[in-house]
Scaffold this motif. Structure first.
Motif, PDB file in Angstrom:
ATOM      1  N   ARG A 121      63.368  34.855  16.116  1.00 36.26           N
ATOM      2  CA  ARG A 121      64.129  35.880  16.842  1.00 36.26           C
ATOM      3  C   ARG A 121      64.473  37.069  15.939  1.00 36.26           C
ATOM      4  N   GLN A 122      63.980  37.028  14.694  1.00 37.94           N
ATOM      5  CA  GLN A 122      64.247  38.053  13.689  1.00 37.94           C
ATOM      6  C   GLN A 122      65.729  38.157  13.347  1.00 37.94           C
ATOM      7  N   GLN A 123      66.427  37.054  13.468  1.00 39.52           N
ATOM      8  CA  GLN A 123      67.831  36.980  13.057  1.00 39.52           C
ATOM      9  C   GLN A 123      67.851  36.359  11.661  1.00 39.52           C
ATOM     10  N   TYR A 124      67.452  37.175  10.694  1.00 37.60           N
ATOM     11  CA  TYR A 124      67.177  36.682   9.363  1.00 37.60           C
ATOM     12  C   TYR A 124      68.424  36.164   8.641  1.00 37.60           C
ATOM     13  N   ASP A 125      69.569  36.804   8.850  1.00 38.80           N
ATOM     14  CA  ASP A 125      70.794  36.311   8.211  1.00 38.80           C
ATOM     15  C   ASP A 125      71.119  34.896   8.685  1.00 38.80           C
ATOM     16  N   GLN A 126      70.967  34.658   9.987  1.00 43.61           N
ATOM     17  CA  GLN A 126      71.221  33.318  10.523  1.00 43.61           C
ATOM     18  C   GLN A 126      70.194  32.320  10.014  1.00 43.61           C
ATOM     19  N   ALA A 127      68.961  32.761   9.890  1.00 48.14           N
ATOM     20  CA  ALA A 127      67.910  31.886   9.369  1.00 48.14           C
ATOM     21  C   ALA A 127      68.225  31.476   7.939  1.00 48.14           C
ATOM     22  N   ILE A 128      68.618  32.433   7.115  1.00 47.66           N
ATOM     23  CA  ILE A 128      68.950  32.134   5.723  1.00 47.66           C
ATOM     24  C   ILE A 128      70.096  31.135   5.649  1.00 47.66           C
ATOM     25  N   ILE A 129      71.112  31.334   6.466  1.00 46.32           N
ATOM     26  CA  ILE A 129      72.248  30.399   6.475  1.00 46.32           C
ATOM     27  C   ILE A 129      71.778  28.990   6.815  1.00 46.32           C
ATOM     28  N   ALA A 130      70.950  28.876   7.847  1.00 44.35           N
ATOM     29  CA  ALA A 130      70.458  27.559   8.254  1.00 44.35           C
ATOM     30  C   ALA A 130      69.614  26.916   7.158  1.00 44.35           C
ATOM     31  N   PHE A 131      68.707  27.681   6.563  1.00 43.86           N
ATOM     32  CA  PHE A 131      67.844  27.123   5.522  1.00 43.86           C
ATOM     33  C   PHE A 131      68.653  26.740   4.282  1.00 43.86           C
ATOM     34  N   LYS A 132      69.668  27.528   3.943  1.00 45.13           N
ATOM     35  CA  LYS A 132      70.521  27.167   2.803  1.00 45.13           C
ATOM     36  C   LYS A 132      71.279  25.875   3.068  1.00 45.13           C
ATOM     37  N   LYS A 133      71.686  25.662   4.306  1.00 42.86           N
ATOM     38  CA  LYS A 133      72.352  24.405   4.649  1.00 42.86           C
ATOM     39  C   LYS A 133      71.392  23.226   4.516  1.00 42.86           C
ATOM     40  N   VAL A 134      70.158  23.433   4.932  1.00 43.48           N
ATOM     41  CA  VAL A 134      69.147  22.376   4.766  1.00 43.48           C
ATOM     42  C   VAL A 134      69.003  22.050   3.288  1.00 43.48           C
ATOM     43  N   LEU A 135      68.900  23.099   2.459  1.00 47.74           N
ATOM     44  CA  LEU A 135      68.693  22.898   1.029  1.00 47.74           C
ATOM     45  C   LEU A 135      69.912  22.298   0.340  1.00 47.74           C
ATOM     46  N   ALA A 136      71.089  22.517   0.905  1.00 48.91           N
ATOM     47  CA  ALA A 136      72.279  21.863   0.358  1.00 48.91           C
ATOM     48  C   ALA A 136      72.204  20.353   0.571  1.00 48.91           C
ATOM     49  N   LEU A 137      71.590  19.944   1.682  1.00 51.13           N
ATOM     50  CA  LEU A 137      71.427  18.522   1.984  1.00 51.13           C
ATOM     51  C   LEU A 137      70.206  17.918   1.291  1.00 51.13           C
ATOM     52  N   ASP A 138      69.149  18.716   1.178  1.00 47.12           N
ATOM     53  CA  ASP A 138      67.899  18.255   0.575  1.00 47.12           C
ATOM     54  C   ASP A 138      67.292  19.419  -0.212  1.00 47.12           C
ATOM     55  N   PRO A 139      67.618  19.524  -1.497  1.00 46.36           N
ATOM     56  CA  PRO A 139      67.180  20.675  -2.298  1.00 46.36           C
ATOM     57  C   PRO A 139      65.669  20.844  -2.442  1.00 46.36           C
ATOM     58  N   SER A 140      64.897  19.841  -2.086  1.00 48.01           N
ATOM     59  CA  SER A 140      63.451  19.961  -2.223  1.00 48.01           C
ATOM     60  C   SER A 140      62.731  19.946  -0.873  1.00 48.01           C
ATOM     61  N   GLN A 141      63.435  20.281   0.202  1.00 45.74           N
ATOM     62  CA  GLN A 141      62.819  20.298   1.534  1.00 45.74           C
ATOM     63  C   GLN A 141      61.796  21.434   1.575  1.00 45.74           C
ATOM     64  N   PRO A 142      60.493  21.116   1.658  1.00 43.22           N
ATOM     65  CA  PRO A 142      59.456  22.135   1.480  1.00 43.22           C
ATOM     66  C   PRO A 142      59.445  23.242   2.528  1.00 43.22           C
ATOM     67  N   ASP A 143      59.713  22.928   3.782  1.00 45.45           N
ATOM     68  CA  ASP A 143      59.677  23.985   4.796  1.00 45.45           C
ATOM     69  C   ASP A 143      60.849  24.953   4.627  1.00 45.45           C
ATOM     70  N   ALA A 144      62.023  24.449   4.316  1.00 45.45           N
ATOM     71  CA  ALA A 144      63.176  25.325   4.082  1.00 45.45           C
ATOM     72  C   ALA A 144      62.932  26.198   2.857  1.00 45.45           C
ATOM     73  N   LEU A 145      62.381  25.608   1.800  1.00 48.00           N
ATOM     74  CA  LEU A 145      62.057  26.383   0.605  1.00 48.00           C
ATOM     75  C   LEU A 145      61.005  27.454   0.922  1.00 48.00           C
ATOM     76  N   SER A 146      60.012  27.089   1.713  1.00 49.46           N
ATOM     77  CA  SER A 146      58.955  28.035   2.074  1.00 49.46           C
ATOM     78  C   SER A 146      59.504  29.210   2.873  1.00 49.46           C
TER      79      SER A 146
END
Length: 142
Positions: free
Chosen positions: A14-39
């Motif tokens: 949806r091109q809501q990049y700030d929200q996307a970053i927040i979501a991906f950072k939360k994923v990485l807080a739970l799993d720092p090596s999650q490849p799709d979130a890192l990608s």
């Protein structure tokens, strides 16, 4: 993490990049090596002009999962479009074509990217010679 990853992808689409970053950072807080979130973080950083940071996220994704198709696709794009490293991008995309489980449509798209990267390499190789000849000088032979 799966639902946060899905939310991040949806926000990205949806091109809501700030929200996307927040979501991906939360994923990485739970799993720092999650490849799709890192990608995706790599893609988002590269899109905002932070190419080296973007590549570092993608490299972390590939360290966690070396043949991750999303990470390879994004790495090739950053190298080609962001860094002008067309040869590096081609190597990454060729690896993706060899090892990725891709649909025929994905293979066609990536194959076209390789053609475009090769064309960019040829154009860059010709540009210095053309600019010299355009000023009345002929480049000396190698």
């Amino acid at each position: 993490p799966d639902s946060l990853l899905r939310l991040g992808r949806e926000a990205y689409q949806r091109q809501q990049y700030d929200q996307a970053i927040i979501a991906f950072k939360k994923v990485l807080a739970l799993d720092p090596s999650q490849p799709d979130a890192l990608s995706f973080m790599g893609l988002l950083m590269a899109q905002t002009g932070h190419l080296d940071l973007g590549l570092s996220y993608v490299e972390r994704a590939l360290a966690a999962q070396p043949q991750n198709p999303l990470a390879l696709e994004i790495k090739g794009s950053i190298l080609h479009k962001g860094k002008g490293d067309h040869e590096g991008a081609i190597r990454v995309w060729e690896e993706l074509l060899q090892h990725g489980r891709l649909s025929q449509e994905q293979v066609a798209v990536i194959s076209q990217w390789i053609v475009e990267a090769r064309a960019a390499m040829q154009k860059e190789a010709l540009t210095p010679a053309l600019s010299l000849s355009g000023r009345g000088r002929v480049p000396s032979p190698p």
